[in-house]
Motif scaffolding. Sequence first.
Motif, short mmCIF file in Angstrom:
data_model
loop_
_atom_site.label_atom_id
_atom_site.label_comp_id
_atom_site.label_asym_id
_atom_site.label_seq_id
_atom_site.Cartn_x
_atom_site.Cartn_y
_atom_site.Cartn_z
N ASP A 526 9.81 -0.84 -1.28
CA ASP A 526 9.50 -1.84 -2.19
C ASP A 526 10.42 -1.11 -3.14
O ASP A 526 10.92 -2.42 -3.83
N HIS A 573 7.83 -9.79 -3.11
CA HIS A 573 7.08 -9.12 -3.38
C HIS A 573 5.88 -8.96 -4.29
O HIS A 573 5.22 -9.08 -4.75
N SER A 611 7.19 -8.65 3.17
CA SER A 611 6.33 -8.28 2.00
C SER A 611 4.93 -8.33 2.33
O SER A 611 4.12 -7.70 2.20
N SER A 808 7.79 -4.05 -8.16
CA SER A 808 8.18 -3.70 -6.45
C SER A 808 7.78 -2.72 -5.93
O SER A 808 7.47 -2.33 -5.13
N THR A 811 1.33 -1.58 -4.48
CA THR A 811 1.10 -2.03 -3.43
C THR A 811 -0.21 -2.83 -3.79
O THR A 811 -0.59 -2.79 -4.76
#
Length: 826
Positions: A526, A573, A611, A808, A811
């Motif tokens: 990412d 994302h 994503s 980015s 998570t």
Amino acid sequence: AQQTSGEAKAIAAANASAGMPMKGELMRELIPLFFKPNTQHVVRNGPAALRRLWSISQNTVVAACIEAWRSTGNDPPQIRFNTVVHIIGVVRILPSPENAIATILNGNKDPEFSFTVAFVMGDHDMLQLRPWLTDRMANAGANKVMFAVALIAYLGKNYSQASSRVNKPLVSVENLSICLQFLISLDNETLSSVIPNTSNEQNAGKGVTLGSSVKALVDACVAQHQNLGSAITAPPKQDMPPTNNQSANQDDIEEMANSYFQKIYTSEQSAREVVEMLKKFKASGSSKENDIFACMIHNLFDEYRFFSKYPEKELRITGILFGLLIKEQLVSSITLGIALRYVLEALRKPPGQSPMSGKMFRFGMFALEQFKERLHEWPQYCSHIVQIPHLREGYASLVAEIEGAMDDNHSHASSVSTGPTAPTESSGGRTTDSENGRSSLPVNPSMLGGEISVPRNQMSVPIGGIGVGGGSGMATPLSFGMGAVPNKVELPTPTLPNQTKEHKPRKAVFGPGLGRAVNAPAESNDSQNETPPDALLDRVQFLINNVSPSNVEHKSHDLKEMLEPKYFGWLGHYLVVKRISTQPNFHSLYLSFLDNLGEYGKGLVEAILSSVYVNVGKLLRSQKITTSTSERSLLKNLGSWLGQITLARNRPILQVMLDCKELLFQGYETGMLIAVTPFVAKILEGAKNSIVFCPPNPWLMGLLSVFRALYNVDDLKMNIKFEVEVLCKNLGLKLEDIPMRNADLSKRVPPVKEKNPDFNLKSQQSGASSVTGTSTPSKTGNGQGMALSAANSILSSPENKSSGASVSGDTIKSEASDGTSQDQQQ
């Protein structure tokens, strides 16, 4: 009454004692009920009635499929297409779908119907059209010219109505191109053949050759569809050898496949190293590597008829390689049935009868030695092996070992009260389409000891329309023209007589074979997404914050003007982590937003999907997924979105990315059903708005059969069963109508129910109560609140520039304490 009469009519139609007039009348009433799309009259026990009808008279089912197609002769193309799709769906829920499909595809009762089914299956990635045509032509023998004439007549009748696959036509331009390439690549002798006089006026006429008919067809098709001109070469001159615009590509694939085989025979690579390479090729997203894999498998199978002419060393190498393909599950479904049959045929050759017979027997023994540990999966196959006289006489220890595997399998089956075992492959080796989500057909036990009537093209992974051929009939291995054979070939020497060894029971592990989403490296990519400048980032986040149903069209237009496609990775994302995973009530709004982006937004859709897979994998790998309600809430929301952006839009979930069926099986083995069941159920809810994936789609029904098998597991928690019930309700199905298939579940590692979050035992409940008393209470009051809290604890607010720019790298995850005590109380 309607439902009961429908079943009664089905059984009566197959009754041999019924008179022909009665049969005809029953068939006329039976076809609209079972074999044509019918929304007005739904037979509740339709699948069960069809399976019963198939067990009584297979010919009646096949004849009904053909008659259902013929009855649509005057209907619009879309109705005819829907009828064919329905027939394919009906056939695939039968006990022996491979037999029915083979009969339809290879039958001569109605060539037009066979071609139509093949074309529709090809468009849905259930059949590789080019290899199928090649096999049909090869198996036609003296009638191969008539087969080509039938194909030309079919294309000549339908080419003018051909359109792109996305429009769901009976004949797609893509399949039309494949057929034209096939026809112009026929050998000179075939093209020079004079078409016999028939009742068909188009083919009547003395002196008309097949080549001239192909040329006329190609000219007409190119005139109608200009884009075909770049897809195929110029039509071949009459009676001249044809060319193929794909020949260079085919040659490259063949050359690379042959080079890998040659490395085995020259000891540059061992058979096991090549098998590991083939594993990577099969799972690769590269179409070229997929084609090389398919070519190597196809060539190896095609060379079987020449194994008796191989030199001894090359025979041993080939036997080991062949057995390793079976052991490592590189062949599956129908291909697996063919491979097992080849080994069985070789073992049945008496070793002392002749040199050629002896070579085939040794090939079978070399292959069998490699996959002995899998024999317990196929008890009927084992029974065929132990009945071979010369094997019982000369290799008693091997026969005793196989009989022991049969006894172990029988005792295990009795202990778990499963249905009849069959030599079907375990779910870990299923083939799907792969690339487009297709579902493989099971291996028919009766085929292993006899003839297989299914075309060879179904035995490989997608070949991308490339016809690969093997076997020139030469005695050298795979006809490579190797030249000098090395004096020493270092290979592990298999011991043909049995050596007693202990078989370690398989351990339950979560992860292997679930696809790239779960098995991707822990390091995320990412951070490689290019982040827009701060000023632009603020504008985009402000726009997303203010999207509403009333201004969605206006906001999508604004995004087109302000954001370049190079930032789609970052935006995708951001949407997944900050919006989609925490706001399931706004999924329809975000889908509408993406729809309004049109062509511009296709890259964004792919970025979002990528994503989603990444974050699904991270959640499934999380150590807290079974104890944290917040993490499971995030996973469930992502499942809902995944189903809406794929299945609801007739887009498959690629098995190479996420194997949903294996996910359920491994969740059952490892105590993760509490997380996996809601996730997969939410994915499948998207099928209710799909044309392709709605019942009786075989991929969907296969997953639902797993759900039903899990539903009947003793002591399963009620909240997991509730997810299955809700799914069935949303799909408009009744749980009892879903086929019961416990055989696959019985092959899995039984879970340990004590202290297992999936099961509710009395001892477990008392233990959970004591744990609950010391656990930290949840800070949030409901699942959605915990999901928002968890996500926001990792991702800062959009108003913060610096943290927004680094989104980015974030998570979806939550704190370990979130939801722990709530779960333990369930």
